[in-house]
Enzyme design. Structure first.
Site, PDB file in Angstrom:
ATOM      1  N   GLY A  35      16.254  -6.441   3.324  1.00 34.14           N
ATOM      2  CA  GLY A  35      16.736  -7.016   4.567  1.00 34.14           C
ATOM      3  C   GLY A  35      16.327  -6.179   5.763  1.00 34.14           C
ATOM      4  O   GLY A  35      15.182  -5.751   5.883  1.00 34.14           O
ATOM      5  N   GLY A  36      17.283  -5.957   6.655  1.00 30.54           N
ATOM      6  CA  GLY A  36      17.015  -5.234   7.893  1.00 30.54           C
ATOM      7  C   GLY A  36      16.843  -6.190   9.058  1.00 30.54           C
ATOM      8  O   GLY A  36      16.657  -7.400   8.896  1.00 30.54           O
ATOM      9  N   TRP A  37      16.894  -5.641  10.248  1.00 27.16           N
ATOM     10  CA  TRP A  37      16.843  -6.452  11.465  1.00 27.16           C
ATOM     11  C   TRP A  37      15.578  -7.298  11.542  1.00 27.16           C
ATOM     12  O   TRP A  37      15.621  -8.488  11.872  1.00 27.16           O
ATOM     13  CB  TRP A  37      16.952  -5.547  12.691  1.00 27.16           C
TER      14      TRP A  37
ATOM     15  N   MET B  72      27.752  -0.272  10.052  1.00 25.45           N
ATOM     16  CA  MET B  72      26.760   0.193  11.024  1.00 25.45           C
ATOM     17  C   MET B  72      27.429   0.448  12.379  1.00 25.45           C
ATOM     18  O   MET B  72      27.274  -0.317  13.334  1.00 25.45           O
ATOM     19  CB  MET B  72      25.611  -0.811  11.114  1.00 25.45           C
ATOM     20  N   THR B  73      28.164   1.547  12.438  1.00 32.32           N
ATOM     21  CA  THR B  73      28.954   1.886  13.624  1.00 32.32           C
ATOM     22  C   THR B  73      28.095   2.598  14.669  1.00 32.32           C
ATOM     23  O   THR B  73      28.257   3.796  14.935  1.00 32.32           O
ATOM     24  CB  THR B  73      30.170   2.741  13.224  1.00 32.32           C
TER      25      THR B  73
ATOM     26  N   TRP C 151       0.842  -1.203   0.000  1.00 36.38           N
ATOM     27  CA  TRP C 151       0.000   0.000   0.000  1.00 36.38           C
ATOM     28  C   TRP C 151       0.871   1.244   0.000  1.00 36.38           C
ATOM     29  O   TRP C 151       0.634   2.180  -0.767  1.00 36.38           O
ATOM     30  CB  TRP C 151      -0.922  -0.021   1.223  1.00 36.38           C
TER      31      TRP C 151
ATOM     32  N   GLU D   8      21.136  -9.238   8.197  1.00 37.91           N
ATOM     33  CA  GLU D   8      21.561  -9.130   9.604  1.00 37.91           C
ATOM     34  C   GLU D   8      21.282 -10.431  10.359  1.00 37.91           C
ATOM     35  O   GLU D   8      20.183 -10.607  10.872  1.00 37.91           O
ATOM     36  CB  GLU D   8      20.852  -7.949  10.272  1.00 37.91           C
TER      37      GLU D   8
ATOM     38  N   TRP E  23      21.567   6.547   9.561  1.00 39.43           N
ATOM     39  CA  TRP E  23      20.360   5.807   9.940  1.00 39.43           C
ATOM     40  C   TRP E  23      19.661   6.643  11.017  1.00 39.43           C
ATOM     41  O   TRP E  23      20.116   6.687  12.130  1.00 39.43           O
ATOM     42  CB  TRP E  23      20.695   4.408  10.452  1.00 39.43           C
TER      43      TRP E  23
ATOM     44  N   ASP F  72      24.876   1.320  17.981  1.00 35.76           N
ATOM     45  CA  ASP F  72      24.314   0.232  18.803  1.00 35.76           C
ATOM     46  C   ASP F  72      25.401  -0.517  19.575  1.00 35.76           C
ATOM     47  O   ASP F  72      25.325  -1.738  19.750  1.00 35.76           O
ATOM     48  CB  ASP F  72      23.499  -0.759  17.953  1.00 35.76           C
TER      49      ASP F  72
END
Length: 368
Positions: free
Chosen positions: A100-102, A206-207, A72, A143, A341, A209
């Site tokens: 992808g993604g977590w 992804m530097t 949608w 991931e 991000w 978390d």
């Protein structure tokens, strides 16, 4: 002589163009569903602040085919078309599809990468997605290989997948990027670093978390020392510096203090901090939420990062100063650029001052 000078000028111009540093802007399209000043859509994007716009996320099915996760929004509301249309405002903008993604997890990607037929389904569906929608390339955000239900063969299978994607994309000039876990503990388990680096145009590291409420104590989301260690590890393992894109989190990780009087880094916490008015997720606050909180703020020069607290709430995040330090490091290592991000958690409305303060800081350091 005149033709030679023209040729030299063209070659020099080409070097300047190809040497431009990347500013890759991830866009979490689900921010369309946020309320009030947290709602974000394509009209909120300044395409001149990005060299790449990474449209997040697509997923895959059990056969390996790429699929929309929100048809949608993607098609009925025309978000994909609106994203690609931003190239009218900035013809040099590259718009990438991110798969992808977590939340997508690892299991389906492990199965796809290890099966020739499923890999071909993935590659063919990627080509169709890019061609049919006007995307300029693909970003694979698995991931993570060999984790979260994957297996050791994921490491070599990921190289195979990327090599086959690279070969399939070459006739069309599509770009291929990946998003990867930054720290040595994740990277050493998940990647054949030198081999994957050969297959892609750039690597989004992804530097961030580096600290979560599950650690049981407060900590910094993206301390300078952890970022430097991560980038140096990737380089030492064979990733060319000019393919590494330094990740900047436009959000903070929040904690609920066990004792409000103990409000320093490393203090005990009883869990995630309260949800923000826009993002609505415990343990996570957008910069656009943090800058409006008016909490007591401290800049920790040992970690080159700020933190803030109020009562039993504590948050570590990035501000203009810490982003400047990160960009100075990126320049010192001659990295490809920076990625963020994500767009919708910067102060894009300028509620605390200028609009997009963090993203503009990156541009001032890397591009302007």
């Amino acid at each position: 002589m005149g033709k030679l000078l023209v040729l030299l000028a063209v070659l020099c111009l080409g070097q300047i163009i190809t040497a431009e540093r990347i500013v890759n802007c991830y866009w979490g399209t689900w921010a369309n569903y946020r309320s009030g000043n947290g709602k974000f859509d394509a009209s909120n994007i300044d395409p001149n602040l990005c060299t790449h716009l990474s449209y997040s996320f697509f997923g895959i099915n059990d056969n390996g085919d790429i699929q929309s996760l929100d048809t949608w929004l993607d098609y009925d509301l025309g978000f994909i078309n609106k994203a690609v249309s931003l190239k009218h405002q900035n013809p040099n903008l590259k718009v990438l599809a991110v798969v992808g993604g977590w939340n997508e997890g690892s299991v389906k990607y492990s199965a796809m990468a290890g099966d020739w037929n499923k890999r071909q389904n993935f590659i063919n569906s990627a080509l169709n997605l890019l061609r049919n929608n006007g995307f300029d390339g693909l970003d694979v955000d698995w991931e993570y290989p060999n984790q979260r239900g994957g297996n050791w063969n994921d490491r070599s299978n990921f190289v195979t997948l990327l090599r086959e994607l690279k070969e399939a994309f070459a006739p069309y000039g599509y770009e291929l990027g990946i998003a990867v876990g930054a720290g040595e503990s994740i990277a050493s388990s998940s990647y054949e670093i030198a081999n994957i680096a050969q297959q892609v145009n750039f690597i989004n590291v992804m530097t961030y978390d580096f600290a979560l409420a599950s650690d049981g104590q407060t900590g910094f989301n993206a301390p300078q020392w952890a970022i430097e260690n991560s980038i140096n590890y990737w380089i030492n393992q064979g990733a060319p510096a000019n393919k590494l894109v330094l990740g900047v989190g436009m959000y903070g990780r929040s904690f609920q203090l066990s004792d409000p009087s103990q409000n320093w880094p490393g203090a005990p916490c009883r869990g995630a901090g309260g949800a923000g008015a826009y993002t609505g997720e415990g343990g996570y606050l957008g910069y656009n939420e943090i800058c409006q909180n008016n909490w007591h703020t401290v800049f920790d020069y040992n970690n080159a990062a700020p933190y803030a607290y109020s009562g039993d709430q504590w948050v570590s995040y990035d501000n203009v100063l810490s982003v400047q330090w990160k960009m100075d490091f990126a320049l010192s290592k001659n990295l490809a650029g920076a990625m963020v991000w994500s767009l919708e958690t910067d102060d894009y409305r300028g509620l605390c001052g200028e609009s997009y303060p963090l993203l503009k800081t990156i541009n001032r350091k890397l591009r302007w």
